[in-house]
Design a protein around this motif. Sequence first.
Motif, short mmCIF file in Angstrom:
data_model
loop_
_atom_site.label_atom_id
_atom_site.label_comp_id
_atom_site.label_asym_id
_atom_site.label_seq_id
_atom_site.Cartn_x
_atom_site.Cartn_y
_atom_site.Cartn_z
N ASN A 146 13.61 5.91 1.83
CA ASN A 146 14.47 7.00 1.38
C ASN A 146 13.66 8.28 1.36
OD1 ASN A 146 16.11 4.66 -0.52
ND2 ASN A 146 17.28 6.11 0.69
N ARG A 190 21.06 5.82 2.13
CA ARG A 190 20.80 4.42 2.46
C ARG A 190 22.11 3.73 2.79
NH1 ARG A 190 17.20 0.47 -1.28
NH2 ARG A 190 15.73 2.14 -0.79
N VAL A 230 24.59 0.39 3.59
CA VAL A 230 24.77 -0.93 2.99
C VAL A 230 24.01 -1.98 3.79
CG1 VAL A 230 26.48 -2.63 2.27
CG2 VAL A 230 27.00 -0.20 2.10
N GLN A 270 20.44 -1.82 2.82
CA GLN A 270 20.30 -2.36 1.47
C GLN A 270 20.31 -3.89 1.49
OE1 GLN A 270 19.55 -0.97 -1.29
NE2 GLN A 270 19.99 -2.57 -2.78
N GLN A 271 21.13 -4.47 2.36
CA GLN A 271 21.16 -5.93 2.43
C GLN A 271 19.83 -6.50 2.89
OE1 GLN A 271 22.71 -7.81 5.76
NE2 GLN A 271 23.66 -9.53 4.69
N VAL A 300 16.99 -5.24 2.26
CA VAL A 300 16.09 -5.15 1.11
C VAL A 300 16.39 -6.27 0.11
CG1 VAL A 300 15.42 -3.71 -0.86
CG2 VAL A 300 15.71 -2.68 1.39
N GLU A 354 11.56 -1.76 0.22
CA GLU A 354 11.94 -0.36 0.13
C GLU A 354 10.72 0.51 -0.12
OE1 GLU A 354 14.74 0.24 -2.95
OE2 GLU A 354 13.44 -0.46 -4.57
N THR A 391 10.27 4.12 -1.66
CA THR A 391 10.98 5.16 -2.38
C THR A 391 10.02 5.89 -3.31
OG1 THR A 391 11.61 3.58 -4.11
CG2 THR A 391 13.18 3.93 -2.32
N ALA A 426 20.28 4.64 -3.19
CA ALA A 426 20.08 3.19 -3.25
C ALA A 426 21.03 2.55 -4.25
CB ALA A 426 18.63 2.88 -3.61
N ALA A 482 24.47 2.25 -2.61
CA ALA A 482 24.45 1.20 -1.58
C ALA A 482 24.42 -0.18 -2.21
CB ALA A 482 23.25 1.40 -0.67
N GLY A 483 23.68 -0.33 -3.32
CA GLY A 483 23.63 -1.62 -3.99
C GLY A 483 24.97 -2.02 -4.58
#
Length: 707
Positions: free
Chosen positions: A203, A348, A350, A353-354, A356, A363, A365, A598, A601-602
């Motif tokens: 990010n 970010r 999705v 994010q998956q 991660v 990640e 950040t 993030a 996205a989570g």
Amino acid sequence: MGDVTGAPPPEQPALAGLEVPAARRRRVAAPPGPAAHLPVARVCIDLAPPHLDRPFEYLVPENLDESARPGVRVKVRFAGQDVDGWLLERVADAEHAGRLLPLRRVVSLEPVVPPQVVRLARAVADRWAGTLADVLRLAVPPRHARVEGEAPAAPAAEPDPGHRPDAAPTSGRAGAPAWEAYRGGPAFLRHVLSGGAPRAVWNALPGTGDQRWAAALAQAVAVCLLGGRGALVVVPDGRDVDRVCAALREIGLDAVADGGTVARLVAEDGPAARYRAFLAVLRGHARVVVGTRASAFAPVADLGLVVCWDDGDQQHAEPRAPYPHVRDVLALRSELEGAAWLVGGHARTVEAQQRVVTGWAHEVTADRAVVRARTARVRALTSVELAREGPAAAARLPAPAWRALRDALAAGPVLVQVPRAGYVPVVACARCRTPARCDACHGPLGLTRGDGPPSCGWCGRLASAWRCGECGAAALRSMRVGSERTAEELGRAFPGVTVRVSGARAAGGVLADVPDRPALVVATPGAEPSAPSGYAAAVLLDAAVASAGERLGAEVDALRRWLAAASLVRAAADGGQVLLVGDGAARPTQALVRWDPAGLAGRELDERAELRLPPAVRVAAITGTRDAVAAVVARVDVPVVEVLGPVPLPPDDRQGGALEPEVRTLLRVPPAGGAALARSVAASVAIRSARREGGTVRVQVDPPDLL
């Protein structure tokens, strides 16, 4: 005289008693024999039918022994005609028991599909239920014979990890100051330098100079080169390519044309320039590639780092079969070639994010204190926030936003982001608010200028005599205001201030950058120019329009567009501020205020997992005529598949404006069954092709838009 078409030519008969001379025989040269070493060539023919997705064997003639190397373009005989193909490999014995046809000729001596590209293309075809020929057409640019003749063909040199002078930056600025602000950033680069293959989702924060995102990517590339390996950076468009190449030049990595090691692969540069850059990579003259979507397949030798910047941009999604996405293509390449994988952006997705959450990637950040120090102050001017303004709260540019623009113009340029291009792209009946439609094709009506009649956005017809079909009124009102109208309104509100418009449909096109002088810059999403010292402020208009929509990922995409504009603004300590105007969706609005992509996205990934939507599951969309779709689906044999549909598609969603009604069926499986689903769907489509079944069918694995 009768029709003698096709009759043999007349002959002069011989006189009686004279000796008839013997006919002269034509001497026919014997065909060349097969090559002594590895006489069988396996060829991928460049034909579309899916049932032909396999290598075909041909005999290598003795006279083509030296030129018929793996990877070259060839001409072969297939089904009674000469077709193009790529020579994949040569073997000693054929699997085919019958007689083999010889290769017709070698088109070019350049091995345009080296083994690593073939492996990647095969993996991409299997992942998205496509064919190898389809992927190779995406991977290899069209041949340009004149460019090939500019330098002799030569095999790519094998890189020597111990030899670094040609790869190392010459300016002495090969450090990575931009990565010190991120948790995990220095560790990622150390792993790359040592020859490892880490995977990270990054990010990026706003910044200028050595802290801007392009400079950070250049520093990562320099570290990879210092480790003796090549690098590949894929960005959405040509402006981003220019920014990364400029950052590479700042640390001493010049373009190949200037004696450096960086190749620029962009289709907009033209066929000759693109093919010239491709050959520089193929021949080993370039160790770094910076380009757009198709450059994900560039044949970089000893690849050590692959980067996808802003993976949520739609330009990373290939619109041609088999519809791969750059992010996932580079993930496959990372696994096949042992390269580090980096996906970066201000937001970010999705899908990132998956990766991660599943532990496939880590990640990178910044801590919250660093985020607050580097970002602008963000305010959301919603109807609740503006309640004290009374009726003026409903204005498109409320008083607080107007005052912020006035004050910020004293300190530098100000960015105004508008979600729509044009003048007034959508109009409606002024009395009943029914959207205005064209009488000929029922397309949406809009205004291209303030003093002209409305015109259709589909067929372009003028609607000077339009009347509402619901109430009969002839007056129109604007439903959506575009960038051109916004610039006109701002010019009247701020007389004497320079107003610039940036967009694909603007008169000046998309601007790359603007000077630090006070000015109003009106831009559509993705067309925001950069300012050397950052914008003094940014106003994001029509938040409700930007975050509305029923498509999957609309809120995440809205936040990505807002963050892209907000990242161009100076930090709060320098007076930078961002104003979001309008009642946008609550979740992306709060994520923007907190600068927490993030988190959004989570939450989106958790909801999709609960609803069993991609990327929490794997989905194949089968679209086409009803009988053809039913036949393809009936042959799919996967143990845990869930069949959803068929559902009729509206006319606007039919491929290529098909007149025959189309339906769509979704096949859904858990993530572990994705490979089996793709194989089974591809096999069913191949059977359909071999049997020449009627109708039309289009297959898309993990389509980006399901709603």
